[in-house]
Design a protein around this motif. Structure first.
Motif, PDB file in Angstrom:
ATOM      1  N   PHE A   1      30.119  35.501  34.264  1.00 24.86           N
ATOM      2  CA  PHE A   1      29.890  35.904  35.649  1.00 24.86           C
ATOM      3  C   PHE A   1      30.679  37.160  35.991  1.00 24.86           C
ATOM      4  CE2 PHE A   1      31.291  35.736  40.087  1.00 24.86           C
ATOM      5  CZ  PHE A   1      30.059  35.879  40.701  1.00 24.86           C
ATOM      6  N   VAL A   2      31.913  37.233  35.501  1.00 22.49           N
ATOM      7  CA  VAL A   2      32.753  38.404  35.765  1.00 22.49           C
ATOM      8  C   VAL A   2      32.159  39.641  35.104  1.00 22.49           C
ATOM      9  CG1 VAL A   2      35.054  39.387  35.432  1.00 22.49           C
ATOM     10  CG2 VAL A   2      34.802  36.975  36.007  1.00 22.49           C
ATOM     11  N   LYS A   3      31.649  39.479  33.892  1.00 27.47           N
ATOM     12  CA  LYS A   3      31.012  40.605  33.201  1.00 27.47           C
ATOM     13  C   LYS A   3      29.767  41.068  33.953  1.00 27.47           C
ATOM     14  CE  LYS A   3      32.466  39.346  28.544  1.00 27.47           C
ATOM     15  NZ  LYS A   3      31.997  38.891  27.222  1.00 27.47           N
ATOM     16  N   ASP A   4      28.958  40.129  34.411  1.00 29.83           N
ATOM     17  CA  ASP A   4      27.766  40.482  35.171  1.00 29.83           C
ATOM     18  C   ASP A   4      28.117  41.168  36.483  1.00 29.83           C
ATOM     19  OD1 ASP A   4      26.076  39.458  33.253  1.00 29.83           O
ATOM     20  OD2 ASP A   4      25.808  37.526  34.266  1.00 29.83           O
ATOM     21  N   LEU A   5      29.136  40.651  37.159  1.00 27.40           N
ATOM     22  CA  LEU A   5      29.566  41.254  38.414  1.00 27.40           C
ATOM     23  C   LEU A   5      30.073  42.675  38.183  1.00 27.40           C
ATOM     24  CD1 LEU A   5      30.104  40.901  41.445  1.00 27.40           C
ATOM     25  CD2 LEU A   5      32.352  40.021  40.837  1.00 27.40           C
ATOM     26  N   TRP A   6      30.875  42.861  37.151  1.00 26.45           N
ATOM     27  CA  TRP A   6      31.397  44.197  36.842  1.00 26.45           C
ATOM     28  C   TRP A   6      30.256  45.144  36.472  1.00 26.45           C
ATOM     29  CZ3 TRP A   6      35.059  47.293  37.900  1.00 26.45           C
ATOM     30  CH2 TRP A   6      35.255  48.443  37.158  1.00 26.45           C
ATOM     31  N   GLY A   7      29.285  44.652  35.703  1.00 25.93           N
ATOM     32  CA  GLY A   7      28.128  45.477  35.350  1.00 25.93           C
ATOM     33  C   GLY A   7      27.334  45.896  36.574  1.00 25.93           C
ATOM     34  N   TYR A   8      27.160  44.979  37.514  1.00 25.13           N
ATOM     35  CA  TYR A   8      26.451  45.294  38.754  1.00 25.13           C
ATOM     36  C   TYR A   8      27.203  46.350  39.565  1.00 25.13           C
ATOM     37  CZ  TYR A   8      24.692  44.839  43.491  1.00 25.13           C
ATOM     38  OH  TYR A   8      24.195  45.109  44.737  1.00 25.13           O
TER      39      TYR A   8
ATOM     40  N   LYS B   1      29.201  50.390  43.434  1.00 24.09           N
ATOM     41  CA  LYS B   1      29.690  49.653  44.589  1.00 24.09           C
ATOM     42  C   LYS B   1      31.139  49.212  44.363  1.00 24.09           C
ATOM     43  CE  LYS B   1      25.457  48.484  46.537  1.00 24.09           C
ATOM     44  NZ  LYS B   1      25.152  49.205  47.712  1.00 24.09           N
ATOM     45  N   PHE B   2      31.970  50.146  43.961  1.00 25.38           N
ATOM     46  CA  PHE B   2      33.366  49.827  43.679  1.00 25.38           C
ATOM     47  C   PHE B   2      34.145  49.466  44.940  1.00 25.38           C
ATOM     48  CE2 PHE B   2      32.228  52.627  40.089  1.00 25.38           C
ATOM     49  CZ  PHE B   2      32.413  51.707  39.079  1.00 25.38           C
ATOM     50  N   TRP B   3      33.627  49.816  46.098  1.00 20.79           N
ATOM     51  CA  TRP B   3      34.308  49.476  47.348  1.00 20.79           C
ATOM     52  C   TRP B   3      34.297  47.983  47.605  1.00 20.79           C
ATOM     53  CZ3 TRP B   3      31.237  47.045  50.880  1.00 20.79           C
ATOM     54  CH2 TRP B   3      29.856  47.195  50.726  1.00 20.79           C
ATOM     55  N   LEU B   4      33.476  47.222  46.883  1.00 25.36           N
ATOM     56  CA  LEU B   4      33.438  45.773  47.044  1.00 25.36           C
ATOM     57  C   LEU B   4      34.597  45.066  46.347  1.00 25.36           C
ATOM     58  CD1 LEU B   4      29.657  44.984  46.605  1.00 25.36           C
ATOM     59  CD2 LEU B   4      30.993  44.731  48.668  1.00 25.36           C
ATOM     60  N   MET B   5      35.233  45.716  45.397  1.00 24.33           N
ATOM     61  CA  MET B   5      36.305  45.069  44.629  1.00 24.33           C
ATOM     62  C   MET B   5      37.482  44.616  45.494  1.00 24.33           C
ATOM     63  SD  MET B   5      35.437  44.385  41.669  1.00 24.33           S
ATOM     64  CE  MET B   5      36.985  43.901  40.983  1.00 24.33           C
ATOM     65  N   PRO B   6      37.986  45.424  46.426  1.00 19.80           N
ATOM     66  CA  PRO B   6      39.085  44.913  47.263  1.00 19.80           C
ATOM     67  C   PRO B   6      38.657  43.720  48.117  1.00 19.80           C
ATOM     68  CG  PRO B   6      38.938  47.289  47.447  1.00 19.80           C
ATOM     69  CD  PRO B   6      37.752  46.846  46.673  1.00 19.80           C
ATOM     70  N   LEU B   7      37.435  43.744  48.613  1.00 14.01           N
ATOM     71  CA  LEU B   7      36.930  42.640  49.419  1.00 14.01           C
ATOM     72  C   LEU B   7      36.837  41.363  48.592  1.00 14.01           C
ATOM     73  CD1 LEU B   7      35.696  41.785  52.148  1.00 14.01           C
ATOM     74  CD2 LEU B   7      33.491  42.367  51.176  1.00 14.01           C
TER      75      LEU B   7
END
Length: 49
Positions: A3-10, A16-22
């Motif tokens: 899941f983490v790999k898929d999320l990072w790929g997305y 959409k790197f601004w989503l990482m802090p959220l």
């Protein structure tokens, strides 16, 4: 872990790197609530919210 790999790929593909802090803050708040549910610091956590 997939899941983490898929999320990072997305995030990488869609820029959409601004989503990482959220996502990080939501995970930290969730972990804090789960781990403090039955502990002695639970009353202090509940006063924050």
């Amino acid at each position: 872990m997939e899941f983490v790999k898929d999320l990072w790929g997305y995030l990488k593909l869609r820029k959409k790197f601004w989503l990482m802090p959220l996502i990080t803050i939501l995970l930290l708040i969730g972990a804090m609530i789960v781990f403090s549910g039955g502990s002695a610091i639970a009353p202090f956590i509940y006063t924050i919210f």
